[in-house]
Enzyme design. Structure first.
Site, short mmCIF file in Angstrom:
data_model
loop_
_atom_site.label_atom_id
_atom_site.label_comp_id
_atom_site.label_asym_id
_atom_site.label_seq_id
_atom_site.Cartn_x
_atom_site.Cartn_y
_atom_site.Cartn_z
N GLU A 120 0.85 -1.18 0.00
CA GLU A 120 0.00 0.00 0.00
C GLU A 120 0.89 1.24 0.00
OE1 GLU A 120 -2.78 0.35 3.26
OE2 GLU A 120 -3.89 1.92 2.23
N ALA A 260 1.47 -0.04 10.93
CA ALA A 260 1.23 -1.44 10.58
C ALA A 260 0.43 -1.51 9.29
CB ALA A 260 0.45 -2.13 11.70
N GLU A 262 -2.42 -3.99 6.99
CA GLU A 262 -3.47 -5.01 7.13
C GLU A 262 -3.48 -6.09 6.05
OE1 GLU A 262 -4.01 -1.74 6.25
OE2 GLU A 262 -5.62 -1.58 4.78
N ASN A 263 -2.35 -6.38 5.37
CA ASN A 263 -2.32 -7.43 4.34
C ASN A 263 -3.15 -8.65 4.75
OD1 ASN A 263 -0.07 -5.84 3.24
ND2 ASN A 263 1.06 -6.71 4.96
N GLU A 296 -5.76 -3.00 12.54
CA GLU A 296 -5.41 -3.86 11.40
C GLU A 296 -6.37 -5.04 11.31
OE1 GLU A 296 -3.52 -2.26 9.56
OE2 GLU A 296 -2.74 -0.93 11.10
N HIS A 299 -9.66 -4.05 9.76
CA HIS A 299 -9.57 -3.87 8.31
C HIS A 299 -9.99 -5.12 7.54
CE1 HIS A 299 -8.08 0.04 7.24
NE2 HIS A 299 -6.94 -0.05 7.87
N GLU A 318 -10.17 3.81 5.88
CA GLU A 318 -9.41 4.31 7.03
C GLU A 318 -10.26 5.06 8.04
OE1 GLU A 318 -6.79 3.04 7.74
OE2 GLU A 318 -5.91 2.34 5.86
N1 TRP Z 1 -3.24 0.77 5.73
C1 TRP Z 1 -2.30 1.01 6.80
C2 TRP Z 1 -3.15 1.29 8.01
O1 TRP Z 1 -3.69 2.31 8.21
C3 TRP Z 1 -1.42 2.19 6.53
C4 TRP Z 1 -0.08 1.91 5.97
C5 TRP Z 1 0.83 1.01 6.44
C6 TRP Z 1 0.57 2.57 4.92
N2 TRP Z 1 1.97 1.11 5.73
C7 TRP Z 1 1.85 2.04 4.80
C8 TRP Z 1 0.20 3.58 4.06
C9 TRP Z 1 2.75 2.51 3.85
C10 TRP Z 1 1.09 4.04 3.11
C11 TRP Z 1 2.35 3.51 3.01
O2 TRP Z 1 -3.37 0.45 8.81
ZN ZN Z 2 -5.78 1.58 8.46
#
Ligand code: TRP
Ligand code: ZN
Length: 861
Positions: A120, A260, A262-263, A296, A299, A318
């Site tokens: 992401e 962190a 959320e993969n 996470e 998500h 988000e």
């Molecule tokens: N989706 C992640 C969250 O909010 C955010 C995030 C993690 C992210 N690593 C990143 C966004 C690197 C941009 C780049 O939980």
């Molecule tokens: Zn998030």
């Protein structure tokens, strides 16, 4: 000639050219040369005969169409364009990448010897050629081949095969049955210690839970595991949402740009957001870890099962997930404390963002670098917008909306409008005007006037909503305003009014609206915007007496805290406006503060918040031009006056109250108030040597750090010695040292800046690690206004020098720490000149990243 980076616009959204239902990925890992083979079927949506795939920093080594070599293609810096294609075909594309050279912490990189990925928002394109956009959803089958010195080879979903290969290599194959966009892909390979547990879902399925940490850190993983189980249970109970895979993995890595990620089935965490034990983590750390693990996990439904159509919709996942993690923390802990936290974050950071050059709606309309839009606006204001819907619809209406949202959109990539439509349709509520919150920006002001008519026993409240000048949307928003009326004795007056929901919420829909309350037998005290029911700035001419009345009698802890914040702000403003007079704490406020200790609230952590004054950033929002010196002086004065006033009660509390060092809510609260007490006592003539020494040698990190913070803040003569001892004791633990670096950055004396420069050479410091950079330089620029805004410009130069170095090394991190320089227009002419000069210098460096370009360009033009 380098080209100016191009912006993308929400209005230009086009659906993808092709559909991909499944992708096979093969990784042959090696630090300098990892070979990635991707194989997938493409089906043209509209008979296209060519395809444009995203790819950055890739070396193309093979390309086959339907198993045959295909020569009609073109490779650019950011794309692979293939021509002369049938409408349905299989593509096989081989690329080479060098994880070892990747310092951006985006794509596939090495963190302390372990392979990990961060995709992401647009990092998958640094791994292979694909449609790196969230509206292309596919199932993934991933084979990872690695050396036997990397025992764990992880990816999303379920393990379906593994085995040994020649040359000491082995492989593992993973399949994720849920369709996902590329940004949720993850791969991790390394040697770890593993904590294992399990969770039985409410439908009776057993889920395997695994947390992977660096060797030797196993004893710091249990808190994250408990947090994960609590999150899974809570989401079942409050949102009726159950986990869907048979395994949930969390990996902690030291090099990570954010908190962190959320993969699907394989979260990657910044180790700072996982690791905790009583010796190394503060009570605050424990709380933050629990909420991020929750975030996470939540998500999985709000983000993964239902994802975003495009990145402009980021707040869809988000804002909603922050709302959900806030509710999780509030249900498990103190609702009032969590609300205070959230409001402080809004006022300290989001209001400033909304007033500066990076101001944007929670659904941005124009973006150059997406990484720049993981902001407090998208996240925290986004959560406030969700919360307003919750306030308008109530818990059961909101849950009906969530249910419909999942019924309609499970497995899809959707928009913020889709979410609001689900809320509206499920409850039969008209939210069309409410949707303006997604395109508006700037913090709305609520100007309130009241009038009491004694003869008619009527109380009139007139509210006018005023929008930020730079906001193109000037039409009125739909705003829920929670109110409370107090009588002279402090009792709550029942409000009977056709337009009042749930006994407390009035809905604004027009620019100016008047609400008349009848049968009010005396002039009441009006509590406004209770619980921060909308992300607005309130302008109401409260008298000190009224605010003190609210601080004493309002029904909610939040409202009392808010009144005290307003009282502190009033005092500061009076002093800043007229510094010739001595700072005098108002009699009325003094009486209220002392009475808090006569009759202590049950939750002592709330009391600690009551006696904490607003910070510099929150206070500076009230000025068109920030009076740096005067404001710093006023803050010092107010704190020293409070310290003197409360000296006796704080000392008594400090000496008479014990805690056992446990993590119970009671002990946590006692530590919060004792540390606040020591902080103030250190500012008086009181002899705090023994207390500072005792706490500093405590085995509990909250107590230890509390002592150091008090000593550094008060510039106590023990400060240096305590800091040196801490360094000696903890320099083997970098996460603990971040706390020490952060404290170094808050030093008030002029030596602070030279000290920071010398700390760059400290054995624990590392510019390529975002945690270190943020602890030392981020903390400095964000929380040390005296030194950062020094009139010789040394603070600005320090920050700009580091940004120069990080521009190439880690553009995301460079771009995140630049924020305090961007709002130069808020300062006096001299400081403006100095700040601007640094921005101009940065704007002309070679190979300026898109991340920095976007922000600097907005600030300067
Ligand atoms: N989706 C992640 C969250 O909010 C955010 C995030 C993690 C992210 N690593 C990143 C966004 C690197 C941009 C780049 O939980
Ligand atoms: Zn998030």
């Amino acid at each position: 000639m380098t080209q100016k980076p191009q912006a993308k616009f929400l209005k230009d959204y086009q659906p993808p050219s092709h559909q991909v239902d499944h992708i096979d990925l093969n990784f042959d890992l090696s630090p300098k040369k990892t070979v990635v083979t991707a194989k997938y079927q493409l089906t043209a949506n509209d008979h296209q005969t060519s395809v444009e795939l995203d790819g950055v920093d890739l070396k193309l080594i093979s390309l086959k169409v339907n198993g045959q070599a295909h020569n009609e293609y073109e490779v650019t810096d950011t794309k692979l364009i293939i021509a002369n294609l049938p409408s349905k075909f299989e593509l096989e594309v081989g690329t080479e990448i060098a994880p070892e050279l990747n310092t951006s912490l985006e794509g596939l990189y090495l963190s302390d010897g372990a392979y990990c990925t961060q995709c992401e928002a647009e990092g998958f394109r640094k791994i292979t050629y694909f449609f790196d956009r969230p509206d292309v959803l596919a199932t993934y089958a991933v084979t990872v081949i690695g050396d036997s010195s990397f025992p764990y080879l992880l990816s999303n979903g379920n393990k379906v095969d593994e085995g040994t290969l020649e040359n000491g290599k082995h492989f593992v194959k993973w399949e994720d049955p849920f369709k996902k966009p590329s940004y949720l892909f993850a791969l991790v390979a390394g040697e770890f210690d593993l904590l294992v547990d399990s969770f039985k879902t409410k439908s009776g399925r057993d889920v395997k839970l695994q947390i992977f940490v660096d060797k030797g850190n196993l004893s710091k993983a249990p808190h994250a595991m408990e947090s994960l189980k609590k999150s899974m249970k809570w989401d079942e109970e409050r949102f009726d949402l159950e986990y869907d895979l048979d395994i949930y993995m969390i990996v902690a890595v030291d090099f990570f740009n954010m908190g962190a990620m959320e993969n699907k089935g394989l979260n990657v965490f910044n180790s700072a957001c996982v690791l905790a034990n009583q010796e190394t983590a503060t009570d605050r750390d424990y709380h933050v870890i629990e909420s991020i693990v929750g975030h996470e996990y939540f998500h999985n439904w709000t983000g993964n099962r239902v994802t975003c159509r495009d990145w402009f919709q980021l707040s869809l996942k988000e804002g909603l997930t922050v709302f959900r993690d806030q509710e999780f923390s509030s249900d498990l802990g103190s609702r009032a404390l969590n609300r205070i936290d959230a409001v402080n974050a809004m006022r300290t950071h989001q209001f400033a963002e909304d007033a500066g050059p990076m101001a944007h709606p929670i659904r941005p309309e124009k973006v150059i670098e997406m990484n720049n839009f993981y902001t407090v606006t998208v996240y925290n204001k986004g959560a406030e917008v969700i919360r307003m819907m919750h306030t308008l619809l109530g818990e059961s209406g909101f849950q009906q909306g969530m249910k419909l949202y999942f019924e309609r959109h499970d497995g899809q990539a959707v928009t913020c409008d889709d979410f609001v439509n689900s809320m509206a349709d499920a409850t039969g509520t008209d939210l069309s005007q409410f949707k303006l919150w997604y395109s508006q920006f700037g913090t709305p002001k609520l100007k309130v006037r009241t009038q009491y008519n004694e003869n008619q026993c009527q109380y009139q409240v007139e509210i006018e909503q005023v929008h930020a000048e730079q906001d193109p949307i000037q039409s009125p928003l739909h705003i829920p305003v929670a109110i409370e009326l107090l009588d002279g004795e402090g009792g709550k007056i029942d409000i009977e009014h056709p337009e009042v929901r749930q006994g407390r919420v009035i809905e604004l829909k027009e620019e100016i609206q008047t609400f008349t309350f009848s049968d009010i037998s005396e002039e009441p005290t009006l509590v406004l915007l209770e619980d921060f029911s909308a992300p607005c700035i309130l302008e109401y001419d409260y008298s000190t007496t009224q605010l003190c009345h609210i601080a004493m009698f309002a029904t909610s802890d939040y409202a009392r805290w808010e009144a005290l914040q307003q009282l502190y702000t009033q005092q500061i403003r009076e002093y800043v406006a007229d510094q010739k007079h001595e700072f005098v704490l108002s009699q009325e406020l003094s009486a209220v503060l002392l009475s808090l200790f006569d009759n202590k609230p049950k939750d002592l952590a709330i009391l600690a918040e009551y006696i904490t004054i607003p910070n510099f950033d929150t206070l500076s929002a009230g000025y068109a031009q920030v009076p740096v010196e005067a404001l710093c002086k006023a803050i010092d004065e107010l704190e020293s006056q409070i310290a003197q006033l409360l000296q006796g009660v704080l000392k008594a509390f400090y000496n008479e109250t014990q805690e056992s060092g446990s993590l119970s809510a009671t002990d946590v609260a006692v530590r919060a108030l004792k540390n606040r007490s020591l902080y103030y006592l250190s500012l008086t003539g009181e002899d705090v040597m023994a207390s500072l020494n005792a706490q500093a040698s405590s085995a509990n990190m909250t107590n230890k750090l509390g002592a150091l913070r008090s000593a550094v803040n008060a510039e106590h003569r023990l400060a240096d010695e305590l800091m040196d001892n801490f360094d000696k004791q903890w320099n083997h633990d970098l996460l603990v040292m971040d706390k020490w670096f952060a404290l170094q950055a808050t030093k008030k004396a002029d030596a602070c800046i030279d000290n920071i420069l010398s700390l760059y050479e400290h054995p624990c410091f590392d510019k390529s690690n975002p945690n270190r950079v943020r602890a030392l330089v981020g903390t400095f620029a964000r929380t040390n206004p005296k030194q950062f805004h020094r009139e010789d410009g040394a603070g600005y130069k320090l920050l700009a020098d580091l940004i120069c170095e990080l521009n190439q090394l880690n553009p995301q991190n460079a771009s995140r720490i630049i924020t305090p320089l961007l709002s130069f227009k808020r300062f006096d002419e001299k400081r403006q000149g100095l700040m601007k000069a640094q921005l101009e210098r940065l704007s002309s460096i070679e190979n300026l990243s898109d991340d920095l370009f976007e922000k600097i360009d907005k600030a300067l033009n």
